[in-house]
Write a protein that holds these residues in place. Structure first.
Motif, short mmCIF file in Angstrom:
data_model
loop_
_atom_site.label_atom_id
_atom_site.label_comp_id
_atom_site.label_asym_id
_atom_site.label_seq_id
_atom_site.Cartn_x
_atom_site.Cartn_y
_atom_site.Cartn_z
N THR A 135 -8.80 3.22 -7.29
CA THR A 135 -8.55 4.65 -7.04
C THR A 135 -8.15 5.42 -8.29
OG1 THR A 135 -7.45 3.73 -5.10
CG2 THR A 135 -7.53 6.13 -5.25
N ARG A 151 -6.69 9.17 -9.65
CA ARG A 151 -5.99 10.38 -9.22
C ARG A 151 -6.33 11.51 -10.18
NH1 ARG A 151 -4.92 12.79 -5.38
NH2 ARG A 151 -3.63 11.28 -4.30
N LYS A 175 0.26 3.75 -2.87
CA LYS A 175 -0.53 4.94 -2.46
C LYS A 175 0.33 6.14 -2.04
CE LYS A 175 -4.60 2.29 -1.09
NZ LYS A 175 -5.49 2.62 -2.19
N HIS A 176 1.58 5.89 -1.69
CA HIS A 176 2.46 7.02 -1.38
C HIS A 176 3.53 7.22 -2.47
CE1 HIS A 176 0.70 8.25 2.30
NE2 HIS A 176 1.19 7.31 3.08
N ASP A 185 1.98 7.00 -6.33
CA ASP A 185 1.02 8.12 -6.44
C ASP A 185 1.75 9.46 -6.52
OD1 ASP A 185 -1.58 9.32 -6.50
OD2 ASP A 185 -1.31 9.89 -4.40
N ALA A 202 0.84 -1.21 0.00
CA ALA A 202 0.00 0.00 0.00
C ALA A 202 0.88 1.26 0.00
CB ALA A 202 -0.93 -0.01 1.20
#
Ligand code: SAM
Length: 236
Positions: free
Chosen positions: A207, A209, A53-54, A57, A49
């Motif tokens: 997700t 962005r 996600k960090h 992203d 994750a």
């Protein structure tokens, strides 16, 4: 976090990391987890994750502008360094200022800069409203910000830092268009103009962005940003 997995995840989005860059991400993850036990840095802790996600992203903005042309970047409300540190790892030629109002996070960022041996990157403690009245004002060709505030507030934090012709890239989610509608006034007053809006970049299977890209066309009037706290309390 395994170096091969990091290289593969970035490769999937068209970014080729060398061994050293992948090791820097691996170290960053290790230190993030160690410090997260002492101070609140992130609620995302699972290895996969954090990677998506960090780390990944943070780099998605490279799909909307050419970072090879960026010289000086400020990340407003960087927290544990997102997106500023991943951008610096991948684009080491950029001079980076990481700004945050929480001093404990600045201590973590100073540690990361040291341990990853990053050069030409500075962690600065303070509120955007105050720091935009220092020599940092209108001195960046790019400002980025993720998960800090609604767009109309964010524009007052960020646009004063950007030099004429520079860009502001706001990382947004699935309400990008709606937020933009409430920000037209703020963008105009602060000297910006919307250059483009992207709301369909897929981060993972669940997700999206979105990005709002704003160009600074005119100098921001001296009275902006208003005193600390005012932009959030009474958005333009
Ligand atoms: N950008 C990071 C990310 O995406 O993970 C951190 C997001 S965190 C939810 C918001 C951060 O913005 C916090 O670290 C907070 O201290 C900082 N922040 C909020 N308002 C600020 C302001 N006016 N000036 C500077 N930093 C601010």
């Amino acid at each position: 976090m395994k170096v091969n997995k990091i290289i593969e995840s970035f490769m999937n989005m068209g970014i080729h990391l060398n061994e050293r860059q992948a090791e820097q991400f691996s170290l960053y993850y290790r230190e993030l987890m160690i410090w997260n036990d002492k101070i609140n840095l992130t609620t995302i802790v699972d290895e996969d994750a954090v990677l998506i996600k960090h780390f990944v992203d943070s780099l998605l903005s490279t799909k909307v502008i050419n970072f090879m042309e960026v010289k000086r970047l400020i990340d407003v409300g960087t927290g544990a360094g997102f997106p500023g540190i991943p951008l610096k790892i991948v684009y080491p030629h950029i001079e980076v200022v990481l700004l945050d109002a929480l001093n404990k996070r600045i201590a973590f960022l100073d540690h990361i800069i040291l341990i990853l041996d990053l050069k030409n990157i500075y962690a600065v403690h303070g509120r955007a409203e105050d720091l935009a009245r220092t020599e940092l004002r209108e001195s960046f060709d790019l400002c980025v910000s993720r998960a800090v505030s609604q767009l109309n507030v964010l524009c007052e934090y960020c646009l004063p830092f950007i030099a004429i012709n520079g860009l502001f890239i706001s990382y947004k989610g699935n309400k990008t268009i709606e937020e933009l509608e409430h920000s037209e006034n703020a963008i105009r007053i602060l000297g910006g103009k919307v250059e483009s809006v992207v709301d369909d970049i897929l981060l993972d299977s669940t997700t999206n962005r979105g990005f709002v890209i704003i160009r600074k066309e005119h100098i921001t009037e001296d009275r902006y940003p208003r005193r600390a706290g005012k932009p959030l309390k009474k958005p333009l």
